[in-house]
Scaffold this active site. Structure first.
Site, PDB file in Angstrom:
ATOM      1  N   ARG A  73     -14.963  -1.881  28.543  1.00  0.00           N
ATOM      2  CA  ARG A  73     -15.149  -1.192  29.827  1.00  0.00           C
ATOM      3  C   ARG A  73     -16.631  -0.958  30.075  1.00  0.00           C
ATOM      4  O   ARG A  73     -17.474  -1.153  29.195  1.00  0.00           O
ATOM      5  CB  ARG A  73     -14.412   0.156  29.823  1.00  0.00           C
ATOM      6  CG  ARG A  73     -14.881   1.095  28.724  1.00  0.00           C
ATOM      7  CD  ARG A  73     -14.448   2.526  28.953  1.00  0.00           C
ATOM      8  NE  ARG A  73     -14.705   3.354  27.781  1.00  0.00           N
ATOM      9  CZ  ARG A  73     -15.885   3.847  27.447  1.00  0.00           C
ATOM     10  NH1 ARG A  73     -16.949   3.590  28.197  1.00  0.00           N
ATOM     11  NH2 ARG A  73     -16.035   4.594  26.359  1.00  0.00           N
ATOM     12  N   THR A  78     -17.693   7.798  24.553  1.00  0.00           N
ATOM     13  CA  THR A  78     -16.992   9.040  24.852  1.00  0.00           C
ATOM     14  C   THR A  78     -15.981   9.308  23.758  1.00  0.00           C
ATOM     15  O   THR A  78     -15.833   8.526  22.815  1.00  0.00           O
ATOM     16  CB  THR A  78     -16.315   8.992  26.239  1.00  0.00           C
ATOM     17  OG1 THR A  78     -15.910  10.315  26.614  1.00  0.00           O
ATOM     18  CG2 THR A  78     -15.112   8.065  26.242  1.00  0.00           C
ATOM     19  N   HIS A  80     -11.866  10.601  22.941  1.00  0.00           N
ATOM     20  CA  HIS A  80     -10.513  10.884  23.407  1.00  0.00           C
ATOM     21  C   HIS A  80      -9.767  11.605  22.299  1.00  0.00           C
ATOM     22  O   HIS A  80      -9.998  11.348  21.112  1.00  0.00           O
ATOM     23  CB  HIS A  80      -9.754   9.601  23.748  1.00  0.00           C
ATOM     24  CG  HIS A  80     -10.360   8.817  24.862  1.00  0.00           C
ATOM     25  ND1 HIS A  80     -10.641   9.357  26.097  1.00  0.00           N
ATOM     26  CD2 HIS A  80     -10.741   7.513  24.937  1.00  0.00           C
ATOM     27  CE1 HIS A  80     -11.155   8.427  26.879  1.00  0.00           C
ATOM     28  NE2 HIS A  80     -11.236   7.307  26.201  1.00  0.00           N
ATOM     29  N   GLY A 197      -9.738   3.621  32.777  1.00  0.00           N
ATOM     30  CA  GLY A 197      -9.456   4.621  33.802  1.00  0.00           C
ATOM     31  C   GLY A 197     -10.159   5.931  33.586  1.00  0.00           C
ATOM     32  O   GLY A 197     -11.388   5.980  33.579  1.00  0.00           O
ATOM     33  N   PHE A 198      -9.385   7.010  33.365  1.00  0.00           N
ATOM     34  CA  PHE A 198      -9.985   8.348  33.348  1.00  0.00           C
ATOM     35  C   PHE A 198      -9.507   9.145  32.142  1.00  0.00           C
ATOM     36  O   PHE A 198      -8.467   8.845  31.537  1.00  0.00           O
ATOM     37  CB  PHE A 198      -9.640   9.114  34.635  1.00  0.00           C
ATOM     38  CG  PHE A 198      -8.177   9.441  34.788  1.00  0.00           C
ATOM     39  CD1 PHE A 198      -7.630  10.582  34.203  1.00  0.00           C
ATOM     40  CD2 PHE A 198      -7.335   8.623  35.529  1.00  0.00           C
ATOM     41  CE1 PHE A 198      -6.284  10.886  34.336  1.00  0.00           C
ATOM     42  CE2 PHE A 198      -5.979   8.922  35.673  1.00  0.00           C
ATOM     43  CZ  PHE A 198      -5.454  10.056  35.072  1.00  0.00           C
ATOM     44  N   ALA A 199     -10.280  10.173  31.820  1.00  0.00           N
ATOM     45  CA  ALA A 199      -9.905  11.144  30.794  1.00  0.00           C
ATOM     46  C   ALA A 199     -10.222  12.525  31.341  1.00  0.00           C
ATOM     47  O   ALA A 199     -11.390  12.846  31.587  1.00  0.00           O
ATOM     48  CB  ALA A 199     -10.662  10.884  29.501  1.00  0.00           C
ATOM     49  N   CYS A 215     -21.077   9.787  27.304  1.00  0.00           N
ATOM     50  CA  CYS A 215     -21.357   8.910  28.447  1.00  0.00           C
ATOM     51  C   CYS A 215     -22.845   8.606  28.587  1.00  0.00           C
ATOM     52  O   CYS A 215     -23.302   8.164  29.647  1.00  0.00           O
ATOM     53  CB  CYS A 215     -20.808   9.505  29.739  1.00  0.00           C
ATOM     54  SG  CYS A 215     -19.036   9.845  29.673  1.00  0.00           S
TER      55      CYS A 215
END
Length: 273
Positions: A73, A78, A80, A197-199, A215
């Site tokens: 990506r 980052t 998770h 996508g998103f977190a 980031c």
């Protein structure tokens, strides 16, 4: 856009390992490209894991050697893990793909989700994701003619000039205290179909972010819905709210290909004398 299908892959004790979810993304991506499935959003939690986008520098990785999964990506590194709602919308978009418009749609769905829980958020010029703006501060006095404020756009490798407009707060050049990131967004588009996508940070252990430069942004912090509200909020509570706003935004979007500037026609040659 076609109807959006949601697939809840696993939460809590059934959290899905990152590499397993990544493989699932690739399978759904291939099916969506061939029109075997509709637009699909995978929703899940991961066990703790660091993932690094293509532009992550070595200096931004964990200093203690914690393993990192390198992914395809955009963006940088980052984390998770538990307490974070992760969503992977896999959608077919018109070509040439307008990635910025796709990012804005995801941001809008998450901004509305946060608002339903009483947290006011915003976009920030040049930076993707959803942010809680720092409190305003008085403009600091110049020292010997040299301003103590700075323009982060001059030093921020992650600053994206495409992310601008009236819906964006201005870059923080000292006029606010530290901005705090509530949700991260990282996208890949292949064959006109989105991945990743998103977190959204709901109630994670934010000390995991202390080992990295989240980031690649050094002048901002990380927050969560629970931290902003001062009470416990769970992924289970947030899940149906996020689904509702994602469906509303993504199903009703008027999709359009990215505008491509046409080359200017060459001036006619002068007539011979």
């Amino acid at each position: 856009m076609s109807e959006l299908r949601f697939v809840r892959l696993g939460f809590g004790e059934q959290a899905v390992e990152y590499t397993e979810a990544w493989q699932k993304q690739r399978e759904v991506h291939a099916d969506r490209f061939e029109d075997r499935v509709p637009d699909t959003c995978l929703l899940l939690e991961h066990p703790p894991v660091y993932t690094a986008g293509r532009r992550t520098a070595e200096s931004e990785r964990p200093l203690d050697g914690t393993p990192v999964v390198d992914v395809d990506r955009g963006g940088k590194i980052t984390w998770h893990g538990p307490g974070q709602l992760v969503g992977y919308p896999i959608q077919k978009l018109p070509r040439p793909v307008d990635v910025v418009a796709h990012v804005r749609r995801l941001e809008e769905a998450l901004i509305r989700t946060a608002a339903d829980f009483g947290v006011e958020t915003s976009r920030i010029e040049g930076r993707s994701g959803v942010w809680v703006l720092g409190d305003p501060v008085e403009r600091r006095q110049a020292l010997g003619g040299l301003s103590l404020d700075f323009d982060p756009r001059l030093q921020d490798e992650e600053f994206d000039p495409r992310l601008n407009g009236p819906e964006y707060a201005p870059s923080n050049a000292g006029q606010r205290r530290e901005d705090r990131k509530l949700a991260a967004i990282g996208i890949r588009v292949a064959k006109g179909v989105t991945m990743h996508g998103f977190a959204l940070n709901v109630n994670p252990d934010n000390t995991w972010f202390d080992r990295i430069v989240p980031c690649g942004i050094r002048d901002a912090g990380v927050t969560s819905l629970s931290a902003e509200l001062g009470r416990e909020v769970t992924v289970e509570e947030v899940l149906p709210v996020a689904e509702r706003h994602l469906r509303d935004i993504l199903e009703n979007a008027e999709l359009a290909p990215r505008a491509v500037e046409q080359p200017k026609a060459a001036a006619p040659a002068p007539a011979p004398a």
